[in-house]
Structures are given as structure tokens and as C-alpha cells.
Enzyme design. Structure first.
Site, PDB file in Angstrom:
ATOM      1  N   HIS A  46      -7.365  -1.098   5.622  1.00 35.95           N
ATOM      2  CA  HIS A  46      -7.534  -1.885   6.853  1.00 35.95           C
ATOM      3  C   HIS A  46      -8.974  -1.876   7.349  1.00 35.95           C
ATOM      4  O   HIS A  46      -9.540  -2.913   7.700  1.00 35.95           O
ATOM      5  CB  HIS A  46      -6.666  -1.329   7.978  1.00 35.95           C
ATOM      6  CG  HIS A  46      -5.227  -1.137   7.599  1.00 35.95           C
ATOM      7  ND1 HIS A  46      -4.584  -1.948   6.707  1.00 35.95           N
ATOM      8  CD2 HIS A  46      -4.305  -0.237   8.015  1.00 35.95           C
ATOM      9  CE1 HIS A  46      -3.333  -1.552   6.572  1.00 35.95           C
ATOM     10  NE2 HIS A  46      -3.136  -0.512   7.352  1.00 35.95           N
ATOM     11  N   LYS A  75       0.859  -1.183   0.000  1.00 32.09           N
ATOM     12  CA  LYS A  75       0.000   0.000   0.000  1.00 32.09           C
ATOM     13  C   LYS A  75       0.902   1.242   0.000  1.00 32.09           C
ATOM     14  O   LYS A  75       2.054   1.131   0.436  1.00 32.09           O
ATOM     15  CB  LYS A  75      -0.914  -0.007   1.222  1.00 32.09           C
ATOM     16  CG  LYS A  75      -0.177   0.360   2.523  1.00 32.09           C
ATOM     17  CD  LYS A  75      -1.116   0.675   3.624  1.00 32.09           C
ATOM     18  CE  LYS A  75      -0.358   1.315   4.763  1.00 32.09           C
ATOM     19  NZ  LYS A  75      -1.089   1.601   5.941  1.00 32.09           N
TER      20      LYS A  75
HETATM   21  N1  LIG Z   1       7.512   1.147   6.578  1.00 31.14           N
HETATM   22  C1  LIG Z   1       6.375   0.559   6.894  1.00 31.14           C
HETATM   23  O1  LIG Z   1       6.164   0.120   8.026  1.00 31.14           O
HETATM   24  C2  LIG Z   1       5.307   0.402   5.844  1.00 31.14           C
HETATM   25  C3  LIG Z   1       4.070  -0.170   6.210  1.00 31.14           C
HETATM   26  C4  LIG Z   1       3.099  -0.372   5.229  1.00 31.14           C
HETATM   27  C5  LIG Z   1       3.381  -0.034   3.894  1.00 31.14           C
HETATM   28  N2  LIG Z   1       4.575   0.535   3.571  1.00 31.14           N
HETATM   29  C6  LIG Z   1       4.791   0.853   2.154  1.00 31.14           C
HETATM   30  O2  LIG Z   1       5.966   0.175   1.706  1.00 31.14           O
HETATM   31  C7  LIG Z   1       6.646   0.957   0.728  1.00 31.14           C
HETATM   32  C8  LIG Z   1       8.093   1.208   1.213  1.00 31.14           C
HETATM   33  O3  LIG Z   1       8.022   1.913   2.440  1.00 31.14           O
HETATM   34  P1  LIG Z   1       9.309   2.201   3.328  1.00 31.14           P
HETATM   35  O4  LIG Z   1       8.791   2.729   4.615  1.00 31.14           O
HETATM   36  O5  LIG Z   1      10.239   1.036   3.355  1.00 31.14           O
HETATM   37  O6  LIG Z   1       9.982   3.400   2.511  1.00 31.14           O
HETATM   38  P2  LIG Z   1      11.510   3.880   2.572  1.00 31.14           P
HETATM   39  O7  LIG Z   1      12.122   3.637   3.893  1.00 31.14           O
HETATM   40  O8  LIG Z   1      11.526   5.252   2.011  1.00 31.14           O
HETATM   41  O9  LIG Z   1      12.240   2.893   1.537  1.00 31.14           O
HETATM   42  C9  LIG Z   1      11.965   2.934   0.176  1.00 31.14           C
HETATM   43  C10 LIG Z   1      12.864   1.916  -0.519  1.00 31.14           C
HETATM   44  O10 LIG Z   1      12.601   1.971  -1.910  1.00 31.14           O
HETATM   45  C11 LIG Z   1      13.811   2.166  -2.605  1.00 31.14           C
HETATM   46  N3  LIG Z   1      13.521   2.965  -3.793  1.00 31.14           N
HETATM   47  C12 LIG Z   1      13.019   4.215  -3.820  1.00 31.14           C
HETATM   48  N4  LIG Z   1      12.839   4.621  -5.105  1.00 31.14           N
HETATM   49  C13 LIG Z   1      13.243   3.584  -5.865  1.00 31.14           C
HETATM   50  C14 LIG Z   1      13.329   3.391  -7.266  1.00 31.14           C
HETATM   51  N5  LIG Z   1      12.956   4.328  -8.139  1.00 31.14           N
HETATM   52  N6  LIG Z   1      13.794   2.186  -7.719  1.00 31.14           N
HETATM   53  C15 LIG Z   1      14.170   1.227  -6.851  1.00 31.14           C
HETATM   54  N7  LIG Z   1      14.121   1.360  -5.506  1.00 31.14           N
HETATM   55  C16 LIG Z   1      13.673   2.515  -5.036  1.00 31.14           C
HETATM   56  C17 LIG Z   1      14.714   2.872  -1.617  1.00 31.14           C
HETATM   57  O11 LIG Z   1      16.048   2.536  -1.841  1.00 31.14           O
HETATM   58  P3  LIG Z   1      17.105   3.453  -2.580  1.00 31.14           P
HETATM   59  O12 LIG Z   1      16.840   4.885  -2.231  1.00 31.14           O
HETATM   60  O13 LIG Z   1      18.381   2.905  -2.069  1.00 31.14           O
HETATM   61  O14 LIG Z   1      16.861   3.151  -3.997  1.00 31.14           O
HETATM   62  C18 LIG Z   1      14.316   2.184  -0.321  1.00 31.14           C
HETATM   63  O15 LIG Z   1      14.979   0.921  -0.216  1.00 31.14           O
HETATM   64  C19 LIG Z   1       5.839   2.246   0.569  1.00 31.14           C
HETATM   65  O16 LIG Z   1       4.959   2.075  -0.511  1.00 31.14           O
HETATM   66  C20 LIG Z   1       5.071   2.338   1.900  1.00 31.14           C
HETATM   67  O17 LIG Z   1       3.876   3.065   1.755  1.00 31.14           O
HETATM   68  C21 LIG Z   1       5.538   0.747   4.506  1.00 31.14           C
END
Ligand SMILES: NC(=O)c1ccc[n+]([C@@H]2O[C@H](COP(=O)([O-])OP(=O)(O)OC[C@H]3O[C@@H](n4cnc5c(N)ncnc54)[C@H](OP(=O)(O)O)[C@@H]3O)[C@@H](O)[C@H]2O)c1
Length: 366
Positions: free
Chosen positions: A254, A162
Site C-alpha cells: 500500500h 496479498k
Molecule cells: N480478510 C481480509 O480482509 C484480507 C484483506 C487483504 C488480504 N487478505 C488475504 O486474502 C487471503 C484470504 O484471507 P482470509 O482473511 O479470507 O483468510 P481465512 O478467513 O482464513 O480464509 C481462508 C480461506 O481459504 C480456504 N483455504 C485454506 N486453505 C486452503 C486450501 N489448501 N485449498 C483451498 N482452500 C483453502 C479456507 O477454506 P477451507 O478451510 O474451508 O478450505 C477459507 O475459505 C489471505 O491471503 C489474506 O492475506 C485478506
């Protein structure tokens, strides 16, 4: 083997029984391997599966992101994450089994070869899970890449995090994009909420419990309230939250899932399509509250478990004049709120009917 023997001693009920069948070999490719979700949720979950011997015997994880790094740095970071966020005791031998199959790539040109090599090294026979733990802006490029390079041998699953789009049009566009490369049966739009124990127990509580099953209907239930109460604020996710707000973050995924599980008729079996079909009937039969029937707000400064916590506009990264909703309450029938309170949970409040049943509405009112 030592592991198997240890587990059998830990659980005497397993003595003499075969260990559950292991899933088929596969490679899991995590896009977004340097991000928060991977360290906070995905690796602790993989470790828990490894700990319970529920991972395939032949298994590998390919972490992909743009940030430079080596395999050993990736393993070290994920080890620390498992130690910090994992639910199970940390066991070096369990971790080592998982870590042996881990590989990290940051150079797109090397991705296809790395995937092939890891599959051959771990014997995963072309079966692949692609997990998109990346911001929505990166979906299109990654889905296109996966569609082009997906294995012709074995099965493919793609897991999308999401938010699934930010409005109806963008969600439909994302569906079109995914269907260009994958069958519906290969696509998993994940909702972590459905993994929560209470949510998982809902169907058994409703349909297999002789006390609740006969009275879980409009004859006996006046209305249902669902409250999402959080002890946490936005936890450094201001950039995401300022764009999403509470309704997109919680309500359309949710809470609608919870409403569907609470109000649906029993499915003919527990196959994914049968459960989905019953959920859809509920969603189609409830009216959509218009803007006048929803109260949107922001949580203010207060105390959680004795600690002073900031209000939404005081959180780091949030615009002090932000109009983003961080809490919301549909005013009629059902209630959804992201608010800070002592307990972090979603509570169902089911109010017994004191009125005579109305005719002509769905079997279960909500
Ligand atoms: N964190 C949570 O608990 C949580 C819960 C539910 C849903 N989500 C969803 O999960 C997703 C990721 O969330 P996050 O919290 O992990 O975000 P984050 O900490 O900002 O991490 C994003 C990841 O994506 C990579 N990335 C960004 N742009 C990219 C691109 N163009 N190509 C390839 N890799 C790319 C980044 O790595 P680089 O910058 O090294 O490329 C990083 O590894 C989002 O959609 C968020 O809404 C997260």
C-alpha cells in the site's frame, strides 16, 4: 426492466442516456469461499456491482473451499454478509439476480464439472476470473489446478491476494509459478488500497487540476509524509499478523503504491503498462532504507473514540512476548505507520518548500 426504470428515476441525469455498456459474460471462481475476505469484501463488492447494474448480464459465481456446505447455505451466508458489510441498501430483487448464479463446491473431484455446468447454465462462454482468496500456502496447489483446467475458449484472469510472498525470493518464486500457467496480462496482483476513493483521485488531483499541477514538484515541495492511521487493531488476524508484521502487511504494497502515485511523472496514457512504467521509475529512484533507518515498534494500550483498546501484545492470539512489528516508521524522508488513532485513513502531508530548490534530484521529492 423495472430496475432500470427505478435507477433512471433516482438519477435524473441518466434520463434519456443509454445505460453504460455491460462487461462480457464470465464466471468468477472464488477459492476461499468460506473465508473472511469473501464475506467481508468480495460479496459486498459483487452486490454493489449488481446494484449498479455493472455485472455482466450472463454471470455466475462458483465458491470453492474445503469446508462442506450446500449451495443454499453458501447463498444464505453471503446474503447475511452483504447485509452486514454492504455499502448499499439491501434489495431482495438485486440479491436474487446475483444468488441465482451462485454455486458452491468443496469436493475437488467435482470442481471441473461444476465449473463447466455453471458456465453452460449461465452462458458465460468460457470467460473466467479465478480469485485466490486463500492463504499463500494454498497458492501453489490452486494455481496448478487452474493452469490445468483453464478454459481453452474465452479469456482467463487470475487474481492473487496479498501477501505476495514473504520475502524477495518467495515473491520471485510465486511469479515463476504464475508465469508457468499464465501470461502477465492474465495476472492481477490485487491491492485493495488502490480502490480507495482518495487514492483513485490522486492522478486527477495531480495531473488534471490546474492549481496543483504546476506546483507539484521539487521547486515547491520540501517533503511528503504518508501516515497510515487505523482505528482497528489486528481484528482476530493474529495468526497472519504474527508472521507478517506491519512492514510486510502495509509498507511493501500500500505505501509504496501511494509513494509511486504521489511522486510519479505523468504517464503517456492511462493504460495499465504506462502507469506501471512510471511507478517503477519512482521506486527505482528512491533509496531503500536499511535496518538502521527504520524504527519498528508495537502499538500500546490506549483509547480510540473513548473506548479502551488493548495493546498489540494483549490482542487475542498474540504471543505476550512477541517481537513482531505492528507499527513502523522509516526514519528518513517518508513515514509509514500502522497505529491506532481516532481516524482510520492514510493522510498525505505535503510540506511546502521553504528552501531554495536543490539541483539534480527527481522532479518531485518525497
Ligand atoms: N480478510 C481480509 O480482509 C484480507 C484483506 C487483504 C488480504 N487478505 C488475504 O486474502 C487471503 C484470504 O484471507 P482470509 O482473511 O479470507 O483468510 P481465512 O478467513 O482464513 O480464509 C481462508 C480461506 O481459504 C480456504 N483455504 C485454506 N486453505 C486452503 C486450501 N489448501 N485449498 C483451498 N482452500 C483453502 C479456507 O477454506 P477451507 O478451510 O474451508 O478450505 C477459507 O475459505 C489471505 O491471503 C489474506 O492475506 C485478506
Amino acid at each position: 426492466m423495472a430496475l432500470v426504470e427505478d435507477r433512471q428515476i433516482e438519477n435524473p441525469l441518466l434520463e434519456g442516456l443509454p445505460i453504460a455498456r455491460r462487461p462480457e459474460p464470465c464466471t468468477m471462481v472464488i477459492f476461499g469461499a468460506s473465508g473472511d475476505l469473501t464475506k467481508r469484501k468480495l460479496f459486498p463488492a459483487l452486490y454493489s456491482l449488481a446494484y449498479r447494474q455493472m455485472l455482466p448480464e450472463k454471470f455466475g459465481v462458483l465458491g470453492v473451499a474445503r469446508t462442506e456446505g450446500t449451495d443454499s447455505e453458501f447463498r444464505e451466508r453471503m446474503k447475511a454478509a452483504v447485509q452486514e458489510f454492504g455499502r448499499d441498501d439491501f434489495r431482495e430483487d438485486v440479491w436474487q439476480e446475483l444468488a441465482d448464479g451462485m454455486h458452491y463446491v468443496y469436493d475437488e473431484d467435482k470442481l471441473a464439472a461444476a465449473l463447466r455446468d455453471l458456465g453452460e447454465r449461465r452462458g458465460t462462454t468460457g470467460n473466467r476470473i479465478y480469485y485466490l482468496a486463500v492463504p499463500p500456502a494454498a497458492f501453489e496447489e490452486i494455481v496448478g489446478w487452474v493452469g490445468k483446467h483453464k478454459s481453452r475458449k474465452g479469456w482467463t484472469r487470475v487474481i492473487v491476494e496479498k501477501p505476495f510472498g514473504h520475502d524477495l525470493q518467495s515473491a520471485q518464486d510465486l511469479n515463476v509459478l504464475l508465469h508457468k500457467h499464465f501470461d502477465e496480462s492474465q495476472i492481477f496482483r490485487i491491492d485493495h488500497y488502490l480502490g480507495k476513493e482518495t487514492v483513485q483521485n490522486m492522478l486527477a488531483l495531480r495531473f488534471a487540476n490546474g492549481i496543483f499541477e504546476p506546483i507539484w514538484n521539487r521547486q515547491f515541495i520540501d517533503h511528503i509524509q504518508i501516515t497510515v492511521a487505523e482505528t482497528l487493531g489486528i481484528e482476530g488476524r493474529a495468526e497472519y499478523y504474527e508472521r507478517a508484521g506491519a512492514i510486510r502487511d502495509i509498507f511493501q504494497n500500500h505505501l509504496l503504491q501511494l509513494i509511486a502515485l504521489t511522486a510519479m511523472e505523468p504517464p503517456i496514457d492511462l493504460a495499465a503498462d504506462s502507469v506501471r512504467n512510471e511507478k517503477v521509475k519512482v521506486l527505482k529512484s528512491i533509496h531503500t532504507p536499511g535496518p538502521k533507518h527504520v524504527v519498528r515498534g508495537q502499538y500500546g494500550r490506549g483509547y480510540v473514540e473513548g473506548q479502551e483498546v488493548p495493546g498489540y501484545r494483549e490482542e487475542a492470539g498474540v504471543d505476550p512476548s512477541s517481537m513482531t512489528d505492528s507499527t513502523s516508521v522509516p526514519a528518513s524522508g517518508w513515514l509509514a505507520a500502522r497505529r491506532r488513532s481516532r481516524s482510520s485513513s492514510s493522510a498525505h502531508r505535503i510540506r511546502r518548500s521553504s528552501r531554495s530548490p536543490r539541483r539534480g534530484c527527481a522532479r518531485t521529492c518525497c
